[in-house]
Write an enzyme that holds these catalytic residues in place. Structure first.
Site, PDB file in Angstrom:
ATOM      1  N   PRO A   3       1.098  -3.390   6.755  1.00 21.33           N
ATOM      2  CA  PRO A   3       1.317  -2.875   5.397  1.00 21.33           C
ATOM      3  C   PRO A   3       1.796  -1.421   5.404  1.00 21.33           C
ATOM      4  O   PRO A   3       2.613  -1.035   4.562  1.00 21.33           O
ATOM      5  CB  PRO A   3      -0.061  -3.018   4.739  1.00 21.33           C
ATOM      6  CG  PRO A   3      -0.720  -4.127   5.488  1.00 21.33           C
ATOM      7  CD  PRO A   3      -0.251  -3.976   6.906  1.00 21.33           C
ATOM      8  N   TYR A   4       1.280  -0.613   6.331  1.00 18.13           N
ATOM      9  CA  TYR A   4       1.757   0.763   6.454  1.00 18.13           C
ATOM     10  C   TYR A   4       3.263   0.801   6.667  1.00 18.13           C
ATOM     11  O   TYR A   4       3.993   1.544   5.996  1.00 18.13           O
ATOM     12  CB  TYR A   4       1.040   1.458   7.615  1.00 18.13           C
ATOM     13  CG  TYR A   4       1.667   2.771   8.031  1.00 18.13           C
ATOM     14  CD1 TYR A   4       1.488   3.911   7.262  1.00 18.13           C
ATOM     15  CD2 TYR A   4       2.435   2.856   9.190  1.00 18.13           C
ATOM     16  CE1 TYR A   4       2.070   5.123   7.643  1.00 18.13           C
ATOM     17  CE2 TYR A   4       3.019   4.053   9.567  1.00 18.13           C
ATOM     18  CZ  TYR A   4       2.832   5.183   8.788  1.00 18.13           C
ATOM     19  OH  TYR A   4       3.418   6.371   9.167  1.00 18.13           O
ATOM     20  N   GLY A   5       3.753  -0.011   7.611  1.00 14.46           N
ATOM     21  CA  GLY A   5       5.186  -0.053   7.880  1.00 14.46           C
ATOM     22  C   GLY A   5       5.987  -0.491   6.667  1.00 14.46           C
ATOM     23  O   GLY A   5       7.093   0.020   6.427  1.00 14.46           O
ATOM     24  N   THR A  45       5.230   0.138   3.533  1.00  9.06           N
ATOM     25  CA  THR A  45       5.323   1.261   2.587  1.00  9.06           C
ATOM     26  C   THR A  45       6.289   2.329   3.073  1.00  9.06           C
ATOM     27  O   THR A  45       7.001   2.947   2.267  1.00  9.06           O
ATOM     28  CB  THR A  45       3.945   1.886   2.313  1.00  9.06           C
ATOM     29  OG1 THR A  45       3.394   2.461   3.505  1.00  9.06           O
ATOM     30  CG2 THR A  45       2.981   0.851   1.746  1.00  9.06           C
TER      31      THR A  45
END
Length: 313
Positions: free
Chosen positions: A149-151, A153
């Site tokens: 999920p970080y990637g 965003t």
């Protein structure tokens, strides 16, 4: 140059601010001191800057600050503020990533539309946008498929930079940083955790088989590329910023043993969701446009981080 640096109290942000001050730049730093790691660590990062006459600091979120006022006389923006961490981005914490990585970037870009003095906006993206399906070495024109999920965003914010450049001529440049390390590295990051464990004669926790590889990039090399992008980066373009030192985590442990002078104790745990298997940057575009050339070898950089960490623990 008159610069706004978001995320100014962070690992890379504070190092960038010091470089800009050394280059006679007027620097306005912005940071909200998120609780991802202790506030005291970020305050220490800023300790050498706060008394400098060309440095001014504002404590606020991007959402709450008067962005138009901050940007009124700024010629350059370095947007490093973000909610960091791949593993924490799953589940209930995901909203922190959308707010701090996507929504904050959109607000900044919207304000940049009306900033007539702005010459460049440099956005700090991440190699996490690539995922595991692209060819090695990773090129900027590969189809990104993030595995965290970080990637997701970070990629979304990159796309916003491109949209605002295409539609409103915001002079945005995106840099994909590959695993940055060095003095002031965040406490949650691998080298910091490994070196801290060895200094305290505690075991290192290795996730997976240790044969996963990373392209490690020394923080001052990242700062050099970031500063170069402010004058030489082509608006609308994306650039990989990698250190050229793709090694396995098992090799890193061997290197740490040489740097510290004793063999680490390693405990093996399962691979973590969202962790990429391999990263390695093709930096030919950054070399051509930015004149980027990493200067610090991995072992030299590890030694510098070890010496810094030994002095602050």
């Amino acid at each position: 140059m008159k610069a706004l640096v978001t995320g100014a109290a962070g690992f890379i942000g504070s190092t960038l601010c010091e470089r800009l001050i050394a280059d006679d730049v007027d620097v306005l730093g912005l940071d909200c001191f998120t609780d991802f790691y202790p506030r005291s660590v970020k305050e220490r990062n800023l300790s050498g800057l706060e008394s400098h006459p060309r440095f001014r600091f504002v404590e606020s979120t991007i959402r709450d600050v008067d962005l138009s006022g901050l940007l009124r006389d700024r010629t350059h923006v370095f947007h490093l503020a973000a909610q960091a961490g791949v593993r924490k981005s799953w589940g209930r914490d995901f909203s922190e990533y959308t707010v701090n990585n996507i929504e904050a970037t959109q607000l900044l870009l919207e304000a940049a539309r009306g900033a007539s003095s702005l010459e460049r906006l440099v956005y700090a993206s991440s190699s996490s946008v690539y995922g595991d399906s692209v060819a090695i070495p990773m090129r900027e024109d590969a189809l990104p498929q993030p595995v965290s999920p970080y990637g997701v965003t970070k990629l979304a914010a990159e796309q916003l930079c491109h949209l605002y450049h295409t539609n409103y001529q915001v002079p945005a440049v995106s840099l994909r940083f590959f695993t940055v390390y060095g003095p002031r590295q965040r406490p949650d990051m691998g080298f910091h955790k490994f070196l801290r464990a060895v200094i305290r004669t505690e075991p290192i926790r290795m996730y997976g088989d240790g044969e996963q590889t990373r392209d490690f990039t020394y923080v001052h090399d990242v700062v050099n590329a970031t500063v170069a992008a402010a004058s030489r980066g082509v608006p609308g373009h994306v650039y990989n910023v990698g250190g050229g030192s793709r090694v396995s985590m098992n090799h890193v442990v061997e290197m740490i043993a040489r740097v510290v002078g004793r063999q680490p104790i390693v405990e093996v745990d399962g691979a973590q969701p969202g962790d990429m298997r391999h990263t390695y940057a093709d930096t030919s575009r950054a070399r051509a446009d930015l004149g980027f050339q990493p200067q610090t070898s991995l072992e030299e950089g590890l030694r510098a981080e070890y010496q810094w960490l030994a002095g602050v623990l």
